[in-house]
Design a protein around this motif. Structure first.
Motif, PDB file in Angstrom:
ATOM      1  N   ILE A  48      12.163   6.028  -0.159  1.00 51.10           N
ATOM      2  CA  ILE A  48      11.604   4.919  -0.756  1.00 51.10           C
ATOM      3  C   ILE A  48      11.699   3.757  -1.839  1.00 51.10           C
ATOM      4  CG2 ILE A  48       8.688   4.701  -1.765  1.00 51.10           C
ATOM      5  CD1 ILE A  48       9.231   8.000  -2.345  1.00 51.10           C
ATOM      6  N   PRO A  49      11.173   2.834  -1.268  1.00 49.94           N
ATOM      7  CA  PRO A  49      11.169   1.201  -1.510  1.00 49.94           C
ATOM      8  C   PRO A  49      10.148   1.003  -2.687  1.00 49.94           C
ATOM      9  CG  PRO A  49       9.563   1.233   0.416  1.00 49.94           C
ATOM     10  CD  PRO A  49      10.351   2.120   0.069  1.00 49.94           C
ATOM     11  N   ASP A  50      10.928   0.575  -4.093  1.00 52.52           N
ATOM     12  CA  ASP A  50      10.472   0.022  -5.233  1.00 52.52           C
ATOM     13  C   ASP A  50       9.804  -0.828  -4.980  1.00 52.52           C
ATOM     14  OD1 ASP A  50      10.506   0.847  -7.871  1.00 52.52           O
ATOM     15  OD2 ASP A  50      12.167   0.258  -8.629  1.00 52.52           O
ATOM     16  N   PHE A  51       8.969  -1.034  -6.144  1.00 50.72           N
ATOM     17  CA  PHE A  51       7.541  -1.288  -5.909  1.00 50.72           C
ATOM     18  C   PHE A  51       7.730  -3.648  -6.556  1.00 50.72           C
ATOM     19  CE2 PHE A  51       6.658   2.668  -6.850  1.00 50.72           C
ATOM     20  CZ  PHE A  51       5.447   3.069  -6.256  1.00 50.72           C
ATOM     21  N   TRP A  52       7.211  -3.833  -5.915  1.00 50.56           N
ATOM     22  CA  TRP A  52       6.829  -5.554  -6.268  1.00 50.56           C
ATOM     23  C   TRP A  52       6.190  -5.756  -7.342  1.00 50.56           C
ATOM     24  CZ3 TRP A  52       2.269  -7.563  -6.242  1.00 50.56           C
ATOM     25  CH2 TRP A  52       1.305  -7.638  -4.921  1.00 50.56           C
ATOM     26  N   ARG A  53       5.521  -4.418  -7.412  1.00 50.54           N
ATOM     27  CA  ARG A  53       4.233  -4.613  -8.919  1.00 50.54           C
ATOM     28  C   ARG A  53       4.636  -3.460  -9.758  1.00 50.54           C
ATOM     29  NH1 ARG A  53      -1.888  -6.458  -7.302  1.00 50.54           N
ATOM     30  NH2 ARG A  53      -2.016  -4.215  -5.580  1.00 50.54           N
ATOM     31  N   ASP A  54       3.686  -3.441 -10.720  1.00 50.17           N
ATOM     32  CA  ASP A  54       4.358  -2.467 -11.798  1.00 50.17           C
ATOM     33  C   ASP A  54       3.450  -1.422 -11.546  1.00 50.17           C
ATOM     34  OD1 ASP A  54       3.596  -0.315 -14.016  1.00 50.17           O
ATOM     35  OD2 ASP A  54       4.420  -1.657 -14.282  1.00 50.17           O
ATOM     36  N   PRO A  55       3.199  -0.279 -10.494  1.00 47.05           N
ATOM     37  CA  PRO A  55       2.691   0.730 -10.118  1.00 47.05           C
ATOM     38  C   PRO A  55       1.348   1.076 -10.975  1.00 47.05           C
ATOM     39  CG  PRO A  55       4.542   1.679 -10.655  1.00 47.05           C
ATOM     40  CD  PRO A  55       4.747   0.647 -10.872  1.00 47.05           C
ATOM     41  N   GLN A  56       1.308   1.043 -12.831  1.00 54.38           N
ATOM     42  CA  GLN A  56       0.646   2.295 -13.379  1.00 54.38           C
ATOM     43  C   GLN A  56      -0.003   0.533 -13.843  1.00 54.38           C
ATOM     44  OE1 GLN A  56      -0.385   4.743 -14.568  1.00 54.38           O
ATOM     45  NE2 GLN A  56       1.589   5.233 -12.987  1.00 54.38           N
ATOM     46  N   THR A  57      -0.014  -0.585 -14.097  1.00 52.25           N
ATOM     47  CA  THR A  57      -0.158  -1.990 -14.696  1.00 52.25           C
ATOM     48  C   THR A  57      -1.165  -2.567 -13.514  1.00 52.25           C
ATOM     49  OG1 THR A  57       1.709  -3.392 -15.354  1.00 52.25           O
ATOM     50  CG2 THR A  57       0.561  -2.172 -16.744  1.00 52.25           C
ATOM     51  N   GLY A  58      -0.052  -2.637 -12.271  1.00 52.59           N
ATOM     52  CA  GLY A  58      -0.489  -3.754 -11.597  1.00 52.59           C
ATOM     53  C   GLY A  58      -0.012  -5.196 -11.484  1.00 52.59           C
ATOM     54  N   GLU A  59       0.017  -5.275 -12.550  1.00 49.23           N
ATOM     55  CA  GLU A  59       1.158  -6.805 -12.972  1.00 49.23           C
ATOM     56  C   GLU A  59       2.572  -7.075 -11.690  1.00 49.23           C
ATOM     57  OE1 GLU A  59       3.980  -8.726 -16.050  1.00 49.23           O
ATOM     58  OE2 GLU A  59       3.212  -7.137 -16.875  1.00 49.23           O
ATOM     59  N   ALA A  60       2.141  -7.774 -11.317  1.00 50.28           N
ATOM     60  CA  ALA A  60       3.503  -8.191 -10.145  1.00 50.28           C
ATOM     61  C   ALA A  60       4.432  -8.697 -10.877  1.00 50.28           C
ATOM     62  CB  ALA A  60       2.953 -10.023 -10.312  1.00 50.28           C
ATOM     63  N   ILE A  61       6.272  -7.766 -10.679  1.00 49.20           N
ATOM     64  CA  ILE A  61       6.950  -8.296 -10.972  1.00 49.20           C
ATOM     65  C   ILE A  61       7.872  -9.000 -10.192  1.00 49.20           C
ATOM     66  CG2 ILE A  61       6.673  -6.027 -13.068  1.00 49.20           C
ATOM     67  CD1 ILE A  61       8.414  -4.469 -10.486  1.00 49.20           C
ATOM     68  N   GLU A  62       7.388  -8.952  -9.377  1.00 49.28           N
ATOM     69  CA  GLU A  62       8.524  -9.838  -8.683  1.00 49.28           C
ATOM     70  C   GLU A  62       7.925 -10.194  -7.450  1.00 49.28           C
ATOM     71  OE1 GLU A  62      11.634  -6.594  -8.250  1.00 49.28           O
ATOM     72  OE2 GLU A  62      10.976  -6.236  -6.107  1.00 49.28           O
ATOM     73  N   ASP A  63       8.672 -11.529  -6.290  1.00 44.11           N
ATOM     74  CA  ASP A  63       7.928 -11.564  -4.765  1.00 44.11           C
ATOM     75  C   ASP A  63       6.961 -11.007  -4.243  1.00 44.11           C
ATOM     76  OD1 ASP A  63       8.145 -14.860  -6.197  1.00 44.11           O
ATOM     77  OD2 ASP A  63       9.197 -14.543  -4.505  1.00 44.11           O
ATOM     78  N   ALA A  64       5.842 -11.090  -4.092  1.00 43.60           N
ATOM     79  CA  ALA A  64       5.592  -9.728  -3.123  1.00 43.60           C
ATOM     80  C   ALA A  64       5.731  -9.632  -1.833  1.00 43.60           C
ATOM     81  CB  ALA A  64       3.447  -9.779  -2.930  1.00 43.60           C
ATOM     82  N   ARG A  65       6.279 -10.570  -1.210  1.00 42.43           N
ATOM     83  CA  ARG A  65       7.361 -10.584   0.275  1.00 42.43           C
ATOM     84  C   ARG A  65       8.817 -11.117   0.342  1.00 42.43           C
ATOM     85  NH1 ARG A  65       3.638  -8.329   1.055  1.00 42.43           N
ATOM     86  NH2 ARG A  65       1.942  -8.284   2.140  1.00 42.43           N
ATOM     87  N   ILE A  98      -6.418  -4.574  -6.781  1.00 39.11           N
ATOM     88  CA  ILE A  98      -5.818  -3.321  -7.879  1.00 39.11           C
ATOM     89  C   ILE A  98      -4.554  -2.816  -7.805  1.00 39.11           C
ATOM     90  CG2 ILE A  98      -6.627  -1.474  -8.571  1.00 39.11           C
ATOM     91  CD1 ILE A  98      -9.589  -2.690  -8.553  1.00 39.11           C
ATOM     92  N   GLY A  99      -3.726  -3.108  -8.296  1.00 39.89           N
ATOM     93  CA  GLY A  99      -2.599  -1.882  -8.398  1.00 39.89           C
ATOM     94  C   GLY A  99      -2.369  -0.672  -7.474  1.00 39.89           C
ATOM     95  N   PHE A 100      -1.328  -0.012  -6.627  1.00 42.79           N
ATOM     96  CA  PHE A 100      -1.963   1.621  -6.452  1.00 42.79           C
ATOM     97  C   PHE A 100      -2.272   2.306  -7.387  1.00 42.79           C
ATOM     98  CE2 PHE A 100       0.578   4.991  -4.940  1.00 42.79           C
ATOM     99  CZ  PHE A 100       0.158   5.477  -3.808  1.00 42.79           C
ATOM    100  N   GLY A 101      -1.030   2.447  -8.745  1.00 42.45           N
ATOM    101  CA  GLY A 101      -1.951   2.945  -9.550  1.00 42.45           C
ATOM    102  C   GLY A 101      -2.951   3.225 -10.102  1.00 42.45           C
ATOM    103  N   GLU A 102      -3.633   2.399 -10.188  1.00 36.64           N
ATOM    104  CA  GLU A 102      -5.274   2.253 -10.367  1.00 36.64           C
ATOM    105  C   GLU A 102      -5.646   2.667  -9.193  1.00 36.64           C
ATOM    106  OE1 GLU A 102      -8.484   2.137 -12.229  1.00 36.64           O
ATOM    107  OE2 GLU A 102      -6.540   2.351 -13.606  1.00 36.64           O
ATOM    108  N   ALA A 103      -4.856   2.430  -8.199  1.00 35.89           N
ATOM    109  CA  ALA A 103      -6.112   2.803  -6.558  1.00 35.89           C
ATOM    110  C   ALA A 103      -6.161   4.306  -6.897  1.00 35.89           C
ATOM    111  CB  ALA A 103      -5.525   2.217  -5.787  1.00 35.89           C
ATOM    112  N   VAL A 104      -5.164   5.110  -6.960  1.00 34.63           N
ATOM    113  CA  VAL A 104      -5.396   6.664  -6.607  1.00 34.63           C
ATOM    114  C   VAL A 104      -6.007   7.606  -8.215  1.00 34.63           C
ATOM    115  CG1 VAL A 104      -3.319   8.496  -7.613  1.00 34.63           C
ATOM    116  CG2 VAL A 104      -2.640   6.792  -6.079  1.00 34.63           C
ATOM    117  N   ARG A 105      -6.011   6.470  -9.502  1.00 32.65           N
ATOM    118  CA  ARG A 105      -6.972   7.177 -10.224  1.00 32.65           C
ATOM    119  C   ARG A 105      -8.553   7.117  -9.883  1.00 32.65           C
ATOM    120  NH1 ARG A 105      -2.846   5.235 -13.283  1.00 32.65           N
ATOM    121  NH2 ARG A 105      -3.696   3.244 -13.767  1.00 32.65           N
ATOM    122  N   MET A 106      -8.325   6.137  -9.119  1.00 35.13           N
ATOM    123  CA  MET A 106      -9.590   5.682  -8.269  1.00 35.13           C
ATOM    124  C   MET A 106     -10.060   6.532  -7.290  1.00 35.13           C
ATOM    125  SD  MET A 106      -9.735   1.296  -8.528  1.00 35.13           S
ATOM    126  CE  MET A 106     -10.870   0.936  -7.372  1.00 35.13           C
ATOM    127  N   GLY A 107      -9.479   7.446  -6.904  1.00 39.45           N
ATOM    128  CA  GLY A 107      -9.003   8.313  -5.262  1.00 39.45           C
ATOM    129  C   GLY A 107      -9.647   7.440  -4.501  1.00 39.45           C
TER     130      GLY A 107
END
Length: 298
Positions: free
Chosen positions: A108-125, A229-238
Motif C-alpha cells: 500500500i502506498p503511503d499517505f500524502w496527508r495524515d490519515p488521522q488529522t487530515g493535514e496535508a504533509i506533502e503534495d497530493a499529486r 476531510i481526511g480518510f481517518g475522519e471519513a472512516v469514523r464518520m462511517g
C-alpha cells in the motif's frame, strides 16, 4: 477460467490499523472471532499485530483452521532515498508471509496527508518526472520480493495516496511492469475515489491479482469530499459501510472476478477504526452470509 473467488477476511474488519493500539481488538480475539464468523482465510494485517514468530503463528492459525492468503505492508517509494527504509519493512513482512505458505504481498502506498488529522504533509499529486521513477522503484521491489521470497506484489490503490483515482490507477498500471506488479483491487477505495472497479476488471483482466471487497456510503463520501476531510475522519464518520448498504454492487463484481483466468482471493474488509469490541463479529457473519447469497464463493 479459474472460477469463483476464494473468500477471506482481515484484521481491518476488526478495527485493526496498527501493530499495537489499545483501542484495537486483541489479536487472540480477532483469530477466535474470524474463525467463528465462518472464515478459513485471513491476511496478516499490520506487521507485528499477529505473532511474528512463524512457528507460533502457524500454530495459532492451525488450531483455528485458518490459512494465510497474503501479507500487508505500506511503502513510500515515491519519496527520494526511500529504498532502505521501505525494504526493511517490506522484507520483514514478506519473510513472515512466505513462511505462512502465502503467495501474495499486498503493498500500500503511503499517505500524502495524515490519515488521522487530515493535514496535508506533502503534495497530493506526483509530477510527470516522479511517476516513472516511482514505477521503476516498484518494479525493483516486486522483482526482489519475487526472487528472494517467492511472493507476488499486489499493489493496493488507497484513498489519500498518490494512486487513488481511476486515472491514477490507470497511469500506475501503464507505468509498471505487468510481469512483476499486479493490482490488489480494493472496491471500497476505488469507489471512495470516484473510480469504477468493474471497468478496471474488464479493462485490465490480466492485472487483477487480488481483491479487497468493501463498500462505501455514497452520502458520507460526498460530504467528506465536499469538506476536504481526511480518510481517518471519513472512516469514523462511517464512509466504509456494511454490504449491501453501499456501493459498488457486489454481485457484478463477484461475477466478473469468476470470469478471470486466475485464482483470486477476495478478502472482506470494512474500515472502522476504532470500533466497539462487540461490533465486528456480527458484521462479519452478516457480510459473509450476504456475499454467499450473491453467488458461488470458495
Amino acid at each position: 477460467m479459474s472460477g469463483p473467488a476464494r473468500i477471506g477476511s482481515a484484521p481491518d474488519s476488526w478495527g485493526v490499523w496498527y501493530a499495537d493500539d489499545p483501542r484495537q481488538t486483541p489479536w487472540e480475539r480477532f483469530l477466535d472471532e474470524v474463525a467463528a464468523a465462518g472464515y478459513t482465510r485471513i491476511e496478516l494485517g499490520p506487521y507485528g499485530y499477529l505473532p511474528t514468530d512463524p512457528a507460533r503463528l502457524r500454530d495459532e492459525l492451525g488450531r483455528r483452521g485458518l490459512t494465510m492468503t497474503a501479507g500487508t505492508i505500506f511503502e513510500h517509494l515515491h519519496r527520494p532515498d526511500s529504498w532502505d527504509s521501505t525494504w526493511k519493512d517490506v522484507s520483514a513482512a514478506a519473510s513472515l508471509t512466505a513462511a505462512m505458505g502465502a503467495e501474495h504481498l499486498v503493498v500500500i502506498p503511503d499517505f500524502w496527508r495524515d490519515p488521522q488529522t487530515g493535514e496535508a504533509i506533502e503534495d497530493a499529486r506526483l509530477t510527470d518526472e516522479q511517476w516513472p521513477a516511482y514505477a521503476e522503484r516498484m518494479n525493483h521491489l516486486a522483482r526482489r520480493i519475487r526472487d528472494e521470497f517467492g511472493l507476488r506484489i499486489q499493489f493496493h490503490p488507497h484513498a489519500d495516496t498518490h494512486v487513488d483515482t481511476h486515472e491514477n490507477v490507470e497511469r500506475f498500471l501503464h507505468e509498471t511492469d505487468p510481469a512483476l506488479v499486479s493490482l490488489c483491487l480494493d472496491t471500497g477505495h476505488i469507489a471512495y475515489c470516484g473510480g469504477d472497479s468493474l471497468k478496471l476488471i474488464r479493462d485490465h483482466p490480466d492485472r487483477i491479482g487480488y481483491v479487497h471487497l468493501k463498500q462505501v456510503d455514497p452520502g458520507v463520501v460526498a460530504d467528506v469530499h465536499d469538506k476536504g476531510i481526511g480518510f481517518g475522519e471519513a472512516v469514523r464518520m462511517g464512509a466504509m459501510c456494511e454490504p449491501p448498504l453501499g456501493v459498488p454492487e457486489m454481485p457484478p463484481i463477484l461475477e466478473a472476478l469468476a470470469e478471470l483466468d486466475a485464482e483470486i482471493f477476495a478478502i472482506v474488509e470494512q474500515d472502522m477504526y476504532p470500533c466497539p469490541a462487540d461490533q465486528p463479529l456480527p458484521i462479519a457473519k452478516r457480510t459473509l452470509a450476504y456475499l454467499r447469497s450473491c453467488g458461488p464463493l470458495r
